[in-house]
Design a protein around this motif. Structure first.
Motif, PDB file in Angstrom:
ATOM      1  N   GLY A  81       2.329   7.805   9.680  1.00  0.00           N
ATOM      2  CA  GLY A  81       1.170   8.606   9.305  1.00  0.00           C
ATOM      3  C   GLY A  81       0.366   7.872   8.252  1.00  0.00           C
ATOM      4  N   PRO A  82      -0.959   7.951   8.290  1.00  0.00           N
ATOM      5  CA  PRO A  82      -1.780   7.195   7.334  1.00  0.00           C
ATOM      6  C   PRO A  82      -1.586   7.625   5.896  1.00  0.00           C
ATOM      7  CG  PRO A  82      -3.131   8.718   8.611  1.00  0.00           C
ATOM      8  CD  PRO A  82      -1.774   8.722   9.247  1.00  0.00           C
ATOM      9  N   GLY A  83      -1.363   8.926   5.657  1.00  0.00           N
ATOM     10  CA  GLY A  83      -1.194   9.404   4.283  1.00  0.00           C
ATOM     11  C   GLY A  83      -0.023   8.756   3.576  1.00  0.00           C
ATOM     12  N   PRO A  84       1.201   8.877   4.140  1.00  0.00           N
ATOM     13  CA  PRO A  84       2.350   8.240   3.482  1.00  0.00           C
ATOM     14  C   PRO A  84       2.222   6.732   3.332  1.00  0.00           C
ATOM     15  CG  PRO A  84       3.097   9.886   5.045  1.00  0.00           C
ATOM     16  CD  PRO A  84       1.615   9.761   5.242  1.00  0.00           C
ATOM     17  N   VAL A  85       1.591   6.069   4.302  1.00  0.00           N
ATOM     18  CA  VAL A  85       1.454   4.614   4.216  1.00  0.00           C
ATOM     19  C   VAL A  85       0.649   4.211   2.987  1.00  0.00           C
ATOM     20  CG1 VAL A  85       0.356   2.606   5.317  1.00  0.00           C
ATOM     21  CG2 VAL A  85       1.762   4.150   6.672  1.00  0.00           C
ATOM     22  N   ILE A  86      -0.319   5.039   2.583  1.00  0.00           N
ATOM     23  CA  ILE A  86      -1.191   4.690   1.458  1.00  0.00           C
ATOM     24  C   ILE A  86      -0.382   4.474   0.182  1.00  0.00           C
ATOM     25  CG2 ILE A  86      -3.033   5.546  -0.041  1.00  0.00           C
ATOM     26  CD1 ILE A  86      -4.232   6.927   2.393  1.00  0.00           C
ATOM     27  N   TRP A  87       0.637   5.308  -0.051  1.00  0.00           N
ATOM     28  CA  TRP A  87       1.419   5.117  -1.266  1.00  0.00           C
ATOM     29  C   TRP A  87       2.711   4.350  -1.028  1.00  0.00           C
ATOM     30  CZ3 TRP A  87       6.166   7.528  -1.063  1.00  0.00           C
ATOM     31  CH2 TRP A  87       6.302   8.638  -0.209  1.00  0.00           C
ATOM     32  N   LEU A  88       3.215   4.344   0.195  1.00  0.00           N
ATOM     33  CA  LEU A  88       4.425   3.575   0.475  1.00  0.00           C
ATOM     34  C   LEU A  88       4.161   2.068   0.448  1.00  0.00           C
ATOM     35  CD1 LEU A  88       6.167   5.567   3.358  1.00  0.00           C
ATOM     36  CD2 LEU A  88       7.145   5.007   1.118  1.00  0.00           C
ATOM     37  N   ALA A  89       3.000   1.660   0.947  1.00  0.00           N
ATOM     38  CA  ALA A  89       2.709   0.227   1.027  1.00  0.00           C
ATOM     39  C   ALA A  89       2.762  -0.459  -0.337  1.00  0.00           C
ATOM     40  CB  ALA A  89       1.366   0.000   1.716  1.00  0.00           C
ATOM     41  N   PRO A  90       2.058   0.045  -1.362  1.00  0.00           N
ATOM     42  CA  PRO A  90       2.170  -0.632  -2.663  1.00  0.00           C
ATOM     43  C   PRO A  90       3.546  -0.508  -3.298  1.00  0.00           C
ATOM     44  CG  PRO A  90       0.786   1.338  -2.835  1.00  0.00           C
ATOM     45  CD  PRO A  90       1.026   1.101  -1.388  1.00  0.00           C
ATOM     46  N   LEU A  91       4.212   0.625  -3.086  1.00  0.00           N
ATOM     47  CA  LEU A  91       5.554   0.765  -3.650  1.00  0.00           C
ATOM     48  C   LEU A  91       6.528  -0.233  -3.041  1.00  0.00           C
ATOM     49  CD1 LEU A  91       6.202   4.616  -4.045  1.00  0.00           C
ATOM     50  CD2 LEU A  91       5.825   2.906  -5.831  1.00  0.00           C
ATOM     51  N   ALA A  92       6.311  -0.589  -1.779  1.00  0.00           N
ATOM     52  CA  ALA A  92       7.226  -1.500  -1.095  1.00  0.00           C
ATOM     53  C   ALA A  92       6.854  -2.966  -1.286  1.00  0.00           C
ATOM     54  CB  ALA A  92       7.266  -1.171   0.398  1.00  0.00           C
ATOM     55  N   THR A  93       5.563  -3.260  -1.429  1.00  0.00           N
ATOM     56  CA  THR A  93       5.140  -4.659  -1.382  1.00  0.00           C
ATOM     57  C   THR A  93       4.592  -5.212  -2.703  1.00  0.00           C
ATOM     58  OG1 THR A  93       2.916  -4.069  -0.564  1.00  0.00           O
ATOM     59  CG2 THR A  93       4.635  -4.472   1.081  1.00  0.00           C
ATOM     60  N   CYS A  94       4.369  -4.374  -3.698  1.00  0.00           N
ATOM     61  CA  CYS A  94       3.925  -4.891  -4.997  1.00  0.00           C
ATOM     62  C   CYS A  94       5.081  -5.359  -5.890  1.00  0.00           C
ATOM     63  CB  CYS A  94       3.091  -3.849  -5.741  1.00  0.00           C
ATOM     64  SG  CYS A  94       1.459  -3.574  -4.998  1.00  0.00           S
ATOM     65  N   PRO A  95       6.231  -4.668  -5.918  1.00  0.00           N
ATOM     66  CA  PRO A  95       7.332  -5.157  -6.769  1.00  0.00           C
ATOM     67  C   PRO A  95       7.765  -6.598  -6.502  1.00  0.00           C
ATOM     68  CG  PRO A  95       7.748  -2.894  -6.136  1.00  0.00           C
ATOM     69  CD  PRO A  95       6.540  -3.336  -5.358  1.00  0.00           C
TER      70      PRO A  95
END
Length: 200
Positions: A81-95
């Protein structure tokens, strides 16, 4: 034009919490991304000791990550779903960008470069998801004004990030600035995480 600008600002920043959270998160991300990038080349040359060719190889990983993100974005949005991806993407790929200030001359630089590739991958996936949510929540007649307002707000962090990156590098050094940038980029997920946009 002034009336159109005011309507766009009112619709995005006051009218819908999800549409407000997206550019605010982007502004925070862009600020800390530019801080990070301002010291990345300095770190790679002065701390790691890479040649211009080596620096180019490290940075090319970001382009590869962006290409992979473009290939994976549609599937990620469809399954999560686009909504969860918006916050999951930075949480997964910024650290993983924190791998760079941990790197030392040798093989660890290659691992850190993979962190930069992950950052680009997540950025592309996030932008695709955000665009889907923004267009779904915005009436057709306001699409242009919404897009202009969102871009204006999200771009606001870029010049400030350059200034803060140079200042931080001067005061604390490139390694500390990379840590600050990596932490800030990860925290950019908070506006959207707290709003929790779901499937439109």
């Amino acid at each position: 034009m002034g009336r159109d600008i005011k309507e766009g600002l009112r619709f995005v920043l006051l009218g819908h919490p999800v549409l407000r959270a997206i550019p605010l998160g982007d502004a925070v991300f862009n600020l800390f991304l530019v801080m990070y990038q301002a010291m990345l080349l300095v770190y790679l040359e002065r701390v790691i000791g890479l040649s211009s060719f080596g620096i180019g190889l490290v940075l090319s990983g970001m382009g590869c990550g962006a290409l992979l993100g473009a290939l994976l974005a549609t599937g990620a949005v469809r399954h999560l779903g686009p909504g969860p991806v918006i916050w999951l993407a930075p949480l997964a790929t910024c650290p993983p960008t924190a791998l760079m200030p941990l790197a030392r001359p040798g093989w660890s630089v290659t691992v850190a470069a993979l962190g930069l590739a992950a950052l680009s991958l997540g950025g592309v996936v996030r932008v695709v998801a955000q665009t889907s949510v923004q267009q779904t929540l915005t009436p057709d007649r306001l699409l242009g004004r919404m897009n202009a307002t969102a871009r204006f707000v999200s771009s606001g962090g870029i010049p400030l990030g350059g200034l803060l990156g140079g200042t931080s590098g001067t005061l604390f050094g490139p390694t500390a600035t990379l840590w600050i940038g990596a932490t800030g980029m990860t925290l950019s997920a908070l506006p959207n995480l707290l709003t929790r946009p779901r499937r439109p």
